[in-house]
Design a protein around this motif. Sequence first.
Motif, PDB file in Angstrom:
ATOM      1  N   GLU B  17       0.844  -1.204   0.000  1.00  5.25           N
ATOM      2  CA  GLU B  17       0.000   0.000   0.000  1.00  5.25           C
ATOM      3  C   GLU B  17       0.877   1.251   0.000  1.00  5.25           C
ATOM      4  OE1 GLU B  17      -4.058  -1.465   2.263  1.00  5.25           O
ATOM      5  OE2 GLU B  17      -2.535  -0.407   3.425  1.00  5.25           O
ATOM      6  N   THR B  18       0.219   2.390  -0.163  1.00  4.85           N
ATOM      7  CA  THR B  18       0.904   3.682  -0.105  1.00  4.85           C
ATOM      8  C   THR B  18       0.734   4.294   1.278  1.00  4.85           C
ATOM      9  OG1 THR B  18       0.615   4.123  -2.469  1.00  4.85           O
ATOM     10  CG2 THR B  18       1.004   6.028  -1.029  1.00  4.85           C
ATOM     11  N   ILE B  20       1.143   7.635   3.613  1.00  6.29           N
ATOM     12  CA  ILE B  20       1.192   9.095   3.459  1.00  6.29           C
ATOM     13  C   ILE B  20       1.470   9.724   4.818  1.00  6.29           C
ATOM     14  CG2 ILE B  20      -0.059  11.164   2.762  1.00  6.29           C
ATOM     15  CD1 ILE B  20      -1.711   9.396   0.887  1.00  6.29           C
ATOM     16  N   GLU B  58      10.627  13.433  -6.542  1.00  9.39           N
ATOM     17  CA  GLU B  58      10.501  11.980  -6.551  1.00  9.39           C
ATOM     18  C   GLU B  58      11.868  11.323  -6.456  1.00  9.39           C
ATOM     19  OE1 GLU B  58       7.589  11.689 -10.086  1.00  9.39           O
ATOM     20  OE2 GLU B  58       7.598   9.693  -9.211  1.00  9.39           O
ATOM     21  N   ARG B  61      10.469   5.060  -4.851  1.00  9.39           N
ATOM     22  CA  ARG B  61       9.146   4.891  -4.249  1.00  9.39           C
ATOM     23  C   ARG B  61       8.763   6.044  -3.338  1.00  9.39           C
ATOM     24  NH1 ARG B  61       8.768   1.279  -0.679  1.00  9.39           N
ATOM     25  NH2 ARG B  61      10.962   0.837  -0.272  1.00  9.39           N
ATOM     26  N   THR B  63       8.079  10.096  -2.644  1.00  2.89           N
ATOM     27  CA  THR B  63       7.720  11.348  -3.294  1.00  2.89           C
ATOM     28  C   THR B  63       7.310  12.367  -2.240  1.00  2.89           C
ATOM     29  OG1 THR B  63       6.927  10.189  -5.263  1.00  2.89           O
ATOM     30  CG2 THR B  63       6.238  12.482  -5.001  1.00  2.89           C
ATOM     31  N   HIS B  76       4.994  10.547   0.398  1.00  3.61           N
ATOM     32  CA  HIS B  76       4.260   9.377  -0.041  1.00  3.61           C
ATOM     33  C   HIS B  76       5.252   8.244  -0.284  1.00  3.61           C
ATOM     34  CE1 HIS B  76       0.305  11.418  -1.336  1.00  3.61           C
ATOM     35  NE2 HIS B  76       1.006  12.272  -0.595  1.00  3.61           N
ATOM     36  N   THR B  78       5.191   4.665  -1.845  1.00  8.33           N
ATOM     37  CA  THR B  78       4.384   3.717  -2.598  1.00  8.33           C
ATOM     38  C   THR B  78       4.967   2.312  -2.489  1.00  8.33           C
ATOM     39  OG1 THR B  78       5.667   4.168  -4.591  1.00  8.33           O
ATOM     40  CG2 THR B  78       3.664   5.471  -4.260  1.00  8.33           C
ATOM     41  N   ASP B  79       4.109   1.303  -2.716  1.00  5.42           N
ATOM     42  CA  ASP B  79       4.540  -0.096  -2.650  1.00  5.42           C
ATOM     43  C   ASP B  79       5.340  -0.339  -1.359  1.00  5.42           C
ATOM     44  OD1 ASP B  79       6.705  -2.280  -4.603  1.00  5.42           O
ATOM     45  OD2 ASP B  79       4.918  -2.734  -3.421  1.00  5.42           O
ATOM     46  N   SER B  80       4.746   0.000  -0.236  1.00  5.47           N
ATOM     47  CA  SER B  80       5.443  -0.091   1.054  1.00  5.47           C
ATOM     48  C   SER B  80       5.978  -1.500   1.311  1.00  5.47           C
ATOM     49  CB  SER B  80       4.489   0.304   2.186  1.00  5.47           C
ATOM     50  OG  SER B  80       4.081   1.640   2.052  1.00  5.47           O
TER      51      SER B  80
END
Lengths: 113, 111
Positions: B17-18, B20, B58, B61, B63, B76, B78-80
Amino acid sequence: AQTIHQWPVAEIKAVGSPLSLGCTIKGKSSPNLYWYWQATGGTLQQLFYSITVGQVESVVQLNLSASRPKDDQFILSTEKLLLSHSGFYLCAWSLEQGDTEVFFGKGTRLTVV
Amino acid sequence: QQQVRQSPQSLTVWEGETAILNCSYEDSTFNYFPWYQQFPGEGPALLISIRSVSDKKEDGRFTIFFNKREKKLSLHITDSQPGDSATYFCAASGSNYQLIWGSGTKLIIKP
Protein backbone atom coordinates in the motif's frame (compact mmCIF):
# COMPACT_ATOMS: atom_id res chain seq x y z
CA ALA A 1 35.14 7.89 2.63
CA GLN A 2 33.87 10.04 5.44
CA THR A 3 33.37 8.44 8.82
CA ILE A 4 31.89 9.78 12.02
CA HIS A 5 32.73 8.07 15.28
CA GLN A 6 31.02 8.76 18.57
CA TRP A 7 32.17 7.62 21.99
CA PRO A 8 31.16 6.08 24.24
CA VAL A 9 28.38 3.98 22.74
CA ALA A 10 26.48 4.02 26.03
CA GLU A 11 26.90 5.42 29.52
CA ILE A 12 25.17 4.98 32.85
CA LYS A 13 26.00 7.88 35.15
CA ALA A 14 24.89 9.14 38.53
CA VAL A 15 23.06 12.42 39.04
CA GLY A 16 25.58 15.14 39.83
CA SER A 17 28.50 13.39 38.14
CA PRO A 18 30.41 14.92 35.21
CA LEU A 19 30.01 13.86 31.60
CA SER A 20 32.09 14.05 28.47
CA LEU A 21 30.92 12.72 25.09
CA GLY A 22 33.06 12.82 22.00
CA CYS A 23 32.78 12.77 18.26
CA THR A 24 35.41 12.55 15.52
CA ILE A 25 34.88 13.08 11.79
CA LYS A 26 37.41 11.68 9.37
CA GLY A 27 37.66 12.25 5.66
CA LYS A 28 36.29 15.80 5.52
CA SER A 29 38.10 19.05 6.05
CA SER A 30 36.44 21.87 8.02
CA PRO A 31 32.98 20.35 8.35
CA ASN A 32 30.13 22.04 10.19
CA LEU A 33 29.53 20.06 13.37
CA TYR A 34 26.37 19.60 15.42
CA TRP A 35 25.20 18.06 18.67
CA TYR A 36 21.63 16.83 18.96
CA TRP A 37 19.66 15.35 21.85
CA GLN A 38 16.79 12.95 21.41
CA ALA A 39 14.49 11.75 24.18
CA THR A 40 13.41 8.13 23.92
CA GLY A 41 10.76 7.99 21.21
CA GLY A 42 10.96 11.74 20.75
CA THR A 43 12.04 14.38 18.31
CA LEU A 44 15.54 15.72 17.78
CA GLN A 45 16.63 18.90 19.48
CA GLN A 46 19.69 20.68 18.14
CA LEU A 47 21.95 21.70 21.04
CA PHE A 48 25.06 23.25 19.50
CA TYR A 49 26.74 23.86 16.19
CA SER A 50 30.26 24.79 15.17
CA ILE A 51 31.49 26.05 11.82
CA THR A 52 35.14 26.36 12.75
CA VAL A 53 37.71 25.26 15.33
CA GLY A 54 37.32 26.99 18.67
CA GLN A 55 33.89 28.47 17.87
CA VAL A 56 30.68 26.91 19.16
CA GLU A 57 27.19 28.39 19.04
CA SER A 58 24.50 27.33 21.48
CA VAL A 59 20.98 26.62 20.27
CA VAL A 60 19.55 25.18 23.48
CA GLN A 61 21.77 24.89 26.53
CA LEU A 62 20.14 22.34 28.83
CA ASN A 63 23.05 22.87 31.30
CA LEU A 64 25.49 21.41 28.77
CA SER A 65 28.51 22.87 27.03
CA ALA A 66 30.36 22.02 23.85
CA SER A 67 33.83 22.60 22.51
CA ARG A 68 35.67 22.05 19.26
CA PRO A 69 39.35 21.61 20.15
CA LYS A 70 40.33 20.28 16.72
CA ASP A 71 38.91 20.58 13.21
CA ASP A 72 37.65 17.00 13.32
CA GLN A 73 36.60 16.77 16.98
CA PHE A 74 33.50 17.90 18.87
CA ILE A 75 33.04 17.44 22.62
CA LEU A 76 29.85 17.68 24.68
CA SER A 77 30.18 17.98 28.44
CA THR A 78 28.73 19.01 31.75
CA GLU A 79 30.07 19.14 35.28
CA LYS A 80 26.82 17.99 36.92
CA LEU A 81 24.37 15.64 35.30
CA LEU A 82 20.64 15.92 35.84
CA LEU A 83 18.04 13.18 35.43
CA SER A 84 16.67 15.16 32.49
CA HIS A 85 19.95 14.66 30.62
CA SER A 86 19.05 11.04 29.91
CA GLY A 87 18.53 10.31 26.24
CA PHE A 88 20.26 9.72 22.94
CA TYR A 89 23.03 12.13 21.95
CA LEU A 90 23.84 12.43 18.28
CA CYS A 91 26.81 14.10 16.68
CA ALA A 92 26.42 15.19 13.07
CA TRP A 93 28.24 17.02 10.31
CA SER A 94 27.53 18.85 7.09
CA LEU A 95 29.56 20.66 4.48
CA GLU A 96 27.41 23.73 3.97
CA GLN A 97 24.74 25.61 5.90
CA GLY A 98 21.05 25.39 5.19
CA ASP A 99 19.94 23.15 2.38
CA THR A 100 22.46 20.40 2.59
CA GLU A 101 22.49 16.88 3.94
CA VAL A 102 23.38 16.40 7.59
CA PHE A 103 25.14 13.12 8.36
CA PHE A 104 24.64 11.57 11.76
CA GLY A 105 26.76 9.31 13.91
CA LYS A 106 25.46 6.22 15.63
CA GLY A 107 24.81 8.10 18.86
CA THR A 108 25.51 7.69 22.56
CA ARG A 109 22.78 6.34 24.83
CA LEU A 110 23.00 8.14 28.19
CA THR A 111 21.12 6.97 31.26
CA VAL A 112 21.30 9.15 34.35
CA VAL A 113 20.33 7.39 37.58
CA GLN B 1 6.99 30.67 15.14
CA GLN B 2 9.66 28.06 14.48
CA GLN B 3 7.60 24.91 14.62
CA VAL B 4 7.29 21.85 12.46
CA ARG B 5 4.33 19.57 13.03
CA GLN B 6 3.89 16.00 11.84
CA SER B 7 0.91 13.70 11.62
CA PRO B 8 -0.06 11.04 12.26
CA GLN B 9 2.05 10.09 15.26
CA SER B 10 1.93 6.49 14.11
CA LEU B 11 0.74 4.80 10.95
CA THR B 12 0.22 1.15 10.03
CA VAL B 13 -0.25 0.07 6.43
CA TRP B 14 -0.18 -3.27 4.63
CA GLU B 15 2.73 -4.26 2.45
CA GLY B 16 2.23 -2.90 -1.06
CA GLU B 17 0.00 0.00 0.00
CA THR B 18 0.90 3.68 -0.10
CA ALA B 19 1.83 5.34 3.19
CA ILE B 20 1.19 9.09 3.46
CA LEU B 21 3.00 11.10 6.12
CA ASN B 22 2.12 14.74 6.70
CA CYS B 23 4.10 17.77 7.80
CA SER B 24 3.32 21.46 8.26
CA TYR B 25 5.36 24.47 9.30
CA GLU B 26 4.85 28.05 10.40
CA ASP B 27 7.94 30.02 9.47
CA SER B 28 7.65 31.33 5.90
CA THR B 29 11.43 31.81 5.73
CA PHE B 30 12.01 28.05 5.72
CA ASN B 31 13.19 27.00 2.27
CA TYR B 32 14.61 23.51 2.64
CA PHE B 33 12.69 20.48 3.85
CA PRO B 34 14.46 17.15 4.34
CA TRP B 35 12.83 13.92 5.42
CA TYR B 36 14.94 11.62 7.57
CA GLN B 37 14.45 7.95 8.29
CA GLN B 38 15.48 6.53 11.64
CA PHE B 39 15.68 2.91 12.74
CA PRO B 40 15.75 2.04 16.47
CA GLY B 41 19.13 2.64 18.08
CA GLU B 42 20.57 4.40 15.06
CA GLY B 43 21.05 7.98 13.95
CA PRO B 44 18.68 9.40 11.34
CA ALA B 45 19.61 9.22 7.66
CA LEU B 46 18.46 11.52 4.89
CA LEU B 47 15.75 9.92 2.77
CA ILE B 48 14.68 12.70 0.40
CA SER B 49 14.52 16.49 0.47
CA ILE B 50 12.84 19.37 -1.35
CA ARG B 51 13.44 23.08 -1.73
CA SER B 52 10.60 25.57 -1.55
CA VAL B 53 10.94 26.49 -5.24
CA SER B 54 9.62 23.02 -6.16
CA ASP B 55 6.23 21.45 -5.57
CA LYS B 56 7.21 17.83 -6.07
CA LYS B 57 10.28 15.65 -5.67
CA GLU B 58 10.50 11.98 -6.55
CA ASP B 59 13.12 9.37 -5.70
CA GLY B 60 12.06 5.86 -6.51
CA ARG B 61 9.15 4.89 -4.25
CA PHE B 62 9.42 8.11 -2.22
CA THR B 63 7.72 11.35 -3.29
CA ILE B 64 7.40 14.70 -1.53
CA PHE B 65 4.44 16.92 -2.37
CA PHE B 66 4.93 20.54 -1.28
CA ASN B 67 2.31 23.29 -0.96
CA LYS B 68 4.05 26.57 -0.19
CA ARG B 69 0.86 28.60 0.10
CA GLU B 70 -0.56 26.30 2.77
CA LYS B 71 2.86 25.59 4.34
CA LYS B 72 2.26 21.88 4.09
CA LEU B 73 4.13 18.94 2.68
CA SER B 74 3.65 15.22 2.57
CA LEU B 75 5.80 12.16 2.01
CA HIS B 76 4.26 9.38 -0.04
CA ILE B 77 5.81 5.92 0.13
CA THR B 78 4.38 3.72 -2.60
CA ASP B 79 4.54 -0.10 -2.65
CA SER B 80 5.44 -0.09 1.05
CA GLN B 81 7.84 -2.80 2.18
CA PRO B 82 8.41 -4.25 5.68
CA GLY B 83 11.91 -2.77 5.55
CA ASP B 84 10.35 0.70 5.38
CA SER B 85 9.17 0.28 8.98
CA ALA B 86 10.91 3.10 10.82
CA THR B 87 10.33 6.54 12.28
CA TYR B 88 10.22 9.36 9.73
CA PHE B 89 11.09 12.92 10.63
CA CYS B 90 10.23 16.02 8.66
CA ALA B 91 12.60 18.93 9.22
CA ALA B 92 12.95 22.49 7.99
CA SER B 93 15.69 25.06 7.72
CA GLY B 94 16.15 28.59 6.56
CA SER B 95 19.29 30.63 6.28
CA ASN B 96 21.20 29.55 9.36
CA TYR B 97 22.79 26.39 10.69
CA GLN B 98 19.68 25.13 12.43
CA LEU B 99 17.32 22.35 11.48
CA ILE B 100 13.89 22.38 13.11
CA TRP B 101 12.48 18.86 13.48
CA GLY B 102 8.97 17.52 13.67
CA SER B 103 7.94 14.99 16.30
CA GLY B 104 8.15 12.07 13.88
CA THR B 105 5.77 9.47 12.46
CA LYS B 106 6.32 5.85 13.42
CA LEU B 107 5.52 3.78 10.35
CA ILE B 108 4.74 0.07 10.58
CA ILE B 109 4.38 -2.00 7.43
CA LYS B 110 2.48 -5.24 7.95
CA PRO B 111 3.46 -8.12 5.63
